[in-house]
Write an enzyme that holds these catalytic residues in place. Structure first.
Site, PDB file in Angstrom:
ATOM      1  N   LYS A  81       0.853  -1.196   0.000  1.00 42.19           N
ATOM      2  CA  LYS A  81       0.000   0.000   0.000  1.00 42.19           C
ATOM      3  C   LYS A  81       0.884   1.239   0.000  1.00 42.19           C
ATOM      4  O   LYS A  81       1.889   1.283   0.730  1.00 42.19           O
ATOM      5  CB  LYS A  81      -0.905  -0.026   1.239  1.00 42.19           C
ATOM      6  CG  LYS A  81      -1.921   1.112   1.307  1.00 42.19           C
ATOM      7  CD  LYS A  81      -2.801   1.025   2.558  1.00 42.19           C
ATOM      8  CE  LYS A  81      -3.909   2.062   2.546  1.00 42.19           C
ATOM      9  NZ  LYS A  81      -4.773   2.009   3.750  1.00 42.19           N
ATOM     10  N   SER A  88      -9.904   2.071   2.681  1.00 37.71           N
ATOM     11  CA  SER A  88      -9.026   2.840   1.837  1.00 37.71           C
ATOM     12  C   SER A  88      -7.977   2.002   1.093  1.00 37.71           C
ATOM     13  O   SER A  88      -7.392   2.480   0.124  1.00 37.71           O
ATOM     14  CB  SER A  88      -8.283   3.869   2.697  1.00 37.71           C
ATOM     15  OG  SER A  88      -7.411   3.223   3.608  1.00 37.71           O
ATOM     16  N   SER A 138     -10.304  -0.230   6.882  1.00 36.35           N
ATOM     17  CA  SER A 138      -9.684  -0.162   5.551  1.00 36.35           C
ATOM     18  C   SER A 138      -8.954  -1.400   5.078  1.00 36.35           C
ATOM     19  O   SER A 138      -8.509  -1.434   3.932  1.00 36.35           O
ATOM     20  CB  SER A 138      -8.702   0.997   5.503  1.00 36.35           C
ATOM     21  OG  SER A 138      -9.408   2.188   5.285  1.00 36.35           O
TER      22      SER A 138
HETATM   23  N1  GLN Z   1     -13.580   4.571   6.043  1.00 34.89           N
HETATM   24  C1  GLN Z   1     -12.887   5.023   7.206  1.00 34.89           C
HETATM   25  C2  GLN Z   1     -12.453   6.457   7.039  1.00 34.89           C
HETATM   26  O1  GLN Z   1     -12.686   6.997   6.021  1.00 34.89           O
HETATM   27  C3  GLN Z   1     -11.743   4.125   7.517  1.00 34.89           C
HETATM   28  C4  GLN Z   1     -10.546   4.353   6.718  1.00 34.89           C
HETATM   29  C5  GLN Z   1      -9.405   3.527   7.198  1.00 34.89           C
HETATM   30  O2  GLN Z   1      -9.571   2.502   7.884  1.00 34.89           O
HETATM   31  N2  GLN Z   1      -8.213   3.973   6.863  1.00 34.89           N
HETATM   32  O3  GLN Z   1     -11.907   7.030   7.922  1.00 34.89           O
END
Ligand code: GLN
Length: 500
Positions: free
Chosen positions: A85, A166, A190
């Site tokens: 990532k 994400s 995410s």
């Molecule tokens: N969807 C969540 C956010 O937008 C989680 C994102 C994540 O776990 N990095 O904060």
């Protein structure tokens, strides 16, 4: 081993099978890497799963792996092609965090997690696309364009589906067989939500199990690095390499790392599995409730006892998350000032330089989070929002502690729906935030959780079930996840994939 049909089938192997095949010299690390690079060259233009492909580096690493293999010198991941990532700093390889503001940033150091994977012989094929600074559930917030989910709806096959977020690039890449495994980070869901949307396994270990050093910070008290792969065993192998104490991260846990791959075979006989009743929410897709019941029946058949459990503060988790996460983000993102890292927009004076750089560098969702974060941390509102959210967080942790006095693990859906299409859920940020309803609590509490693909919805899209465990008891999470995996026998394939 020559011939393109053979080379393509190499991308279908699991990490465990590829490791054994490499050691037995059935194929070389170069052949395995070339097969994945060919798949990336063919499919990445459609999927946009990678921001940066590091083909030459990967082949150099592959040749080194082949030399090691020919000497009988095996590390756990020698010759295995992985994707990283683009939130993990990689020495000498651009690391963007999905943001324009970091688009020119080439770190002079390697994150601990990626260094651990390299130590164990892994090959990195590239850096995966993601929501900007890991803020999002759809990958639509990336400055490098949206990622495409390799799965298609049976009806409406033209709709382009999101991979979740994400870590959507990692999930899409592993699902489409562009890499055998990948790293992700889970701050509110995410890793688990994109794993569920793309029909693969994603594991978020306990907070502190994997070092955050060298991972671009979103919300420091919530950021959990973890693995993606196509099987629980492969995730277990990856976590075994990624995990471990790191003196460079003061929240890193100095605890032994168990043999997670062995734990996958343990079974669930005699275990008590909790069903959190508050996870039965309005608006959840019908098939998900059915699959949840099915998953519990599978575990009962495998010898577990199913117990009703209450996590009474669940409904406060999402509001608390969307205060704590932006608060920490606003503070972490203050460092992008145009002076030290990445993008710089020149200004008439220093303040003008800051403002121009940040205005040009951050996308809409990141700006929204910074605004919310600075608001809830401001002198007049700190007690009303931030402090209260921290108190709620303590109650959520207590819910889990009480539950784990009665059960070994909890089982619930991973997300309230299957993958949605690009453009859906986009008008209302709060609607998008609801994606985290089942994943956010485990981040706030820091407890480990895995998502396992367990079935398909009526449209042929994958659905995930989630197993949540006690702090630092990843082994039990893997045991239950693997039991679900065996019972589900999930063998459906995405329409877009190498070899198809
Ligand atoms: N969807 C969540 C956010 O937008 C989680 C994102 C994540 O776990 N990095 O904060």
């Amino acid at each position: 081993m020559a011939g393109s049909s053979t080379a393509i089938s190499l991308t279908d192997l699991t990490i465990a099978a590829a490791r054994d095949g490499l050691r037995a010299r059935h194929f070389t690390a170069r052949e395995l890497t070339e097969a994945h690079l060919a798949a990336i060259a063919r499919l990445n233009p459609r999927l946009n799963a990678f921001i940066t492909v590091t083909g030459d580096r990967a082949l150099t690493q592959a040749d080194a792996a082949d030399t090691a293999l020919s000497r009988g010198d095996f590390a756990p991941l020698t010759g295995i092609p992985l994707a990283i990532k683009d939130l993990f700093c990689t020495e000498g390889v651009r690391t963007t965090a999905g943001s324009h503001i970091l688009s020119p940033f080439v770190p002079p150091y390697e994150s601990t997690v990626s260094a651990n994977l390299l130590r164990d012989g892994a090959i990195f094929v590239g850096k995966t696309n993601m929501d900007e600074f890991a803020m999002g559930s759809s990958n639509m917030t990336s400055a490098f364009g949206p990622v495409v989910n390799p799965w298609k709806r049976r009806q409406d096959a033209d709709a382009v589906l999101v991979p979740g977020g994400s870590s959507g690039g990692s999930a899409s890449a592993v699902s489409a067989r562009l890499a055998m495994g990948a790293t992700g980070t889970d701050t509110g869901g995410s890793i688990r939500q994109p794993a569920a949307f793309c029909g693969i396994v994603g594991m978020k270990p306990t907070y502190g199990r994997c070092s955050r050093w060298g991972v671009v910070a979103f919300a420091s008290s919530l950021d959990h690095p973890g693995p993606f792969a196509r099987t629980t065993e492969d995730c277990a192998i990856l976590l075994g390499s990624m995990a471990g104490h790191d003196p460079k991260d003061s929240t890193s846990a100095d605890l032994p790392v168990a043999d997670y791959a062995a734990a996958c075979g343990r079974g669930v006989k005699g275990m008590r599995i909790g069903v959190p009743r508050e996870y039965r929410v309005d608006g959840m897709q019908g098939e998900i409730e059915t699959l949840w019941q099915q998953g519990l029946a599978w575990l009962r058949d495998a010898g577990a006892e199913i117990v009703d459990i209450s996590l009474p503060h669940t409904k406060y988790a999402l509001p608390a998350y969307y205060i704590v996460a932006p608060a920490e983000a606003s503070s972490n993102l203050a460092r992008y000032d145009g002076v030290r890292f990445g993008l710089r927009e020149n200004g008439t004076d220093l303040r003008d330089l800051y403002e121009r750089t940040r205005a040009a560098g951050f996308g809409a969702e990141v700006r929204r989070r910074i605004l919310i974060g600075t608001y809830v941390l401001s002198a007049g509102y700190y007690d009303a929002y931030y402090l209260r959210a921290q108190k709620v967080r303590a109650l959520i942790l207590r819910d889990f502690t009480d539950a784990f006095a009665q059960v070994d693990a909890l089982v619930a859906p991973t997300a309230p729906s299957a993958a949605f299409a690009q453009g859906e859920n986009m008008d209302d940020p709060v609607q998008m935030y609801l994606n985290d309803v089942f994943t956010g609590p485990a981040d706030l509490a820091g407890v480990p959780a895995i998502s396992v693909p367990a079935g398909l919805d009526a449209n042929g899209l994958p659905l995930g079930l989630q197993v949540i465990g006690k702090p630092f008891d990843e082994a039990t999470v893997f045991a239950v996840g693997a039991a679900l995996e065996r019972a589900a026998g999930f063998d459906a394939l995405p329409q877009i994939r190498a070899g198809a």
